[in-house]
Design a protein around this motif. Structure first.
Motif, PDB file in Angstrom:
ATOM      1  N   TYR A 170      13.624 -59.025 -27.584  1.00 49.13           N
ATOM      2  CA  TYR A 170      13.315 -60.342 -27.004  1.00 49.13           C
ATOM      3  C   TYR A 170      13.782 -61.436 -27.958  1.00 49.13           C
ATOM      4  CZ  TYR A 170      10.241 -57.840 -23.768  1.00 49.13           C
ATOM      5  OH  TYR A 170       9.749 -56.973 -22.822  1.00 49.13           O
ATOM      6  N   SER A 171      14.284 -62.517 -27.377  1.00 47.40           N
ATOM      7  CA  SER A 171      14.676 -63.692 -28.156  1.00 47.40           C
ATOM      8  C   SER A 171      13.444 -64.570 -28.384  1.00 47.40           C
ATOM      9  CB  SER A 171      15.748 -64.482 -27.409  1.00 47.40           C
ATOM     10  OG  SER A 171      16.010 -65.706 -28.053  1.00 47.40           O
ATOM     11  N   ALA A 172      13.151 -64.838 -29.652  1.00 48.52           N
ATOM     12  CA  ALA A 172      11.930 -65.585 -29.981  1.00 48.52           C
ATOM     13  C   ALA A 172      11.970 -67.004 -29.413  1.00 48.52           C
ATOM     14  CB  ALA A 172      11.749 -65.629 -31.496  1.00 48.52           C
ATOM     15  N   GLY A 173      13.152 -67.635 -29.451  1.00 47.37           N
ATOM     16  CA  GLY A 173      13.238 -69.005 -28.945  1.00 47.37           C
ATOM     17  C   GLY A 173      12.962 -69.096 -27.453  1.00 47.37           C
ATOM     18  N   ILE A 174      13.506 -68.183 -26.674  1.00 42.94           N
ATOM     19  CA  ILE A 174      13.289 -68.222 -25.224  1.00 42.94           C
ATOM     20  C   ILE A 174      11.857 -67.820 -24.877  1.00 42.94           C
ATOM     21  CG2 ILE A 174      14.089 -67.313 -23.020  1.00 42.94           C
ATOM     22  CD1 ILE A 174      16.818 -66.922 -24.198  1.00 42.94           C
ATOM     23  N   VAL A 175      11.281 -66.906 -25.663  1.00 43.58           N
ATOM     24  CA  VAL A 175       9.873 -66.543 -25.451  1.00 43.58           C
ATOM     25  C   VAL A 175       8.976 -67.757 -25.676  1.00 43.58           C
ATOM     26  CG1 VAL A 175       7.958 -65.176 -26.345  1.00 43.58           C
ATOM     27  CG2 VAL A 175      10.179 -64.093 -25.959  1.00 43.58           C
ATOM     28  N   SER A 188      14.889 -63.700 -21.804  1.00 45.42           N
ATOM     29  CA  SER A 188      14.849 -63.455 -23.249  1.00 45.42           C
ATOM     30  C   SER A 188      15.097 -61.987 -23.605  1.00 45.42           C
ATOM     31  CB  SER A 188      13.485 -63.885 -23.818  1.00 45.42           C
ATOM     32  OG  SER A 188      12.444 -63.054 -23.296  1.00 45.42           O
ATOM     33  N   MET A 189      15.195 -61.117 -22.596  1.00 42.98           N
ATOM     34  CA  MET A 189      15.337 -59.675 -22.848  1.00 42.98           C
ATOM     35  C   MET A 189      16.796 -59.287 -23.095  1.00 42.98           C
ATOM     36  SD  MET A 189      12.801 -58.059 -19.953  1.00 42.98           S
ATOM     37  CE  MET A 189      13.315 -56.416 -20.456  1.00 42.98           C
TER      38      MET A 189
END
Length: 346
Positions: A140-145, A193-194
């Motif tokens: 997962y992308s931390a920014g999009i999460v 984000s995946m």
């Protein structure tokens, strides 16, 4: 990196997910409107939490997940964690509604309720994603999460504000449409984000398939939602009919053997009292009846006025004609229509 598809069945799953989100939001707003009336407040808040958290968020999430696939990888779902995500969704929505309903901190209650509900919705989303097991490695992308969590908090705050201020049916529908967009936007932002990669082993993960688990659960929650929707509609119709029904006057009680009103009805509506002058002159004797009529006004033209009787006085006229006993001078010895009095010898 493996290819991820969010719309494996085309636009069927996102459109159906949006419809379920709007339906749950619409039902939840109607339930909160009923809770504001003060009758059965806790029960209506629970119903709103089931509608918004269960149907508007959880069912929407897993309907969208039916269209999710990873090329070259298998997907299974952990049953206990999937059920836990549904409980989380309903509990956090109820918590947010309760904070806002009490309103102890004014506008701060709205912000606190929105934060609790938004973070809870994010927890539901990512716990549901954690329940998804695959033989591929998912990152997962931390920014999009983080962006998805911000969207969740903003969407939850807006939803709670709608529950406090929206009353009309058209305004409720508009608010539900906006809530559906916000919930779906949060979901697909989190899914964006995946990323998936090959793993070192190719064993099939344990768990239930999407249709084996999700279809029965979603059908059950949807049926509960429909029952709530029918219940809300029937209670609103019943309340409007009670308000529109005119108040009918109660008929006078009657005896079983008589058509006349009983004594209680006569006491509630007593007959009008009659003026003494309206009583027939002969009702209290000729003299007093005429006196009452004389006291009420002048005598009609052509009829003599009878003077009151003065006890103890008697006399004779100046011309030797006897004056009538009890009558003043100059009056006739006998009033017309009256019997002649017996006079004592002078």
């Amino acid at each position: 990196m493996l290819e991820i598809h969010h719309f494996s069945y085309g636009w069927v799953t996102p459109v159906l997910a949006y419809i379920m989100s709007v339906t749950g939001s619409l039902l939840g707003l109607r339930c909160t409107a009923r809770a504001r009336s003060g009758d059965g407040r806790t029960g209506w808040l629970i119903a709103a939490a089931i509608a918004i958290g269960g149907t508007g968020i959880w069912v929407m999430h897993f309907i969208a997940m039916l269209g999710f696939s990873i090329r070259g990888a298998s997907i299974r779902y952990n049953v206990p964690i999937t059920l836990l995500s549904a409980v989380i969704a309903m509990v956090v929505v109820y918590a947010g509604l309760s904070i806002v309903a009490r309103g102890r901190w004014g506008f701060g209650s709205l912000l606190a309720g929105g934060a609790v509900t938004g973070l809870g919705v994010g927890a539901m989303h990512y716990s549901g994603m954690y329940a998804m097991k695959s033989d591929a490695v998912i990152n997962y992308s931390a920014g999009i999460v983080t962006l998805s969590m911000v969207i969740a908090v903003v969407a939850a705050t807006a939803a709670l504000w709608f529950t406090l201020h929206i009353t009309g049916i058209f305004a409720t529908i508009g608010a539900a449409l906006i809530m559906g967009v916000a919930v779906c936007g949060m979901h697909y932002t989190g899914m964006a984000s995946m990323s998936a990669h090959h793993s070192g082993h190719s064993s099939i993960p344990a768990g239930a398939g999407a249709m084996e688990l999700l279809a029965p659960l979603m059908i059950t929650v949807s049926m509960v939602t429909m029952v709530l929707l029918i219940h809300v509609g029937l209670t609103e119709v019943d309340e409007r009919s009670r308000l529109a029904e005119p108040q009918r006057a109660k008929p006078a009680r009657q005896d079983a053997w008589s058509l006349k009103p009983d004594q209680a009805a006569r006491q509630e509506n007593p007959p009008a009292r009659q003026h003494p002058a309206a009583v027939a002159p002969n009702a209290a004797g000729p003299q007093f009846g005429n006196l009452a009529a004389a006291a009420d006004g002048p005598a009609p033209q052509g009829k003599p006025t009878i003077a009151p009787r003065i006890p103890g006085r008697s006399g004779h006229g100046t011309n030797g004609s006897a004056q009538s006993e009890g009558f003043g001078p100059g009056l006739p010895s006998r009033a017309p229509g009256l019997p002649r009095d017996r006079r004592s010898a002078s």
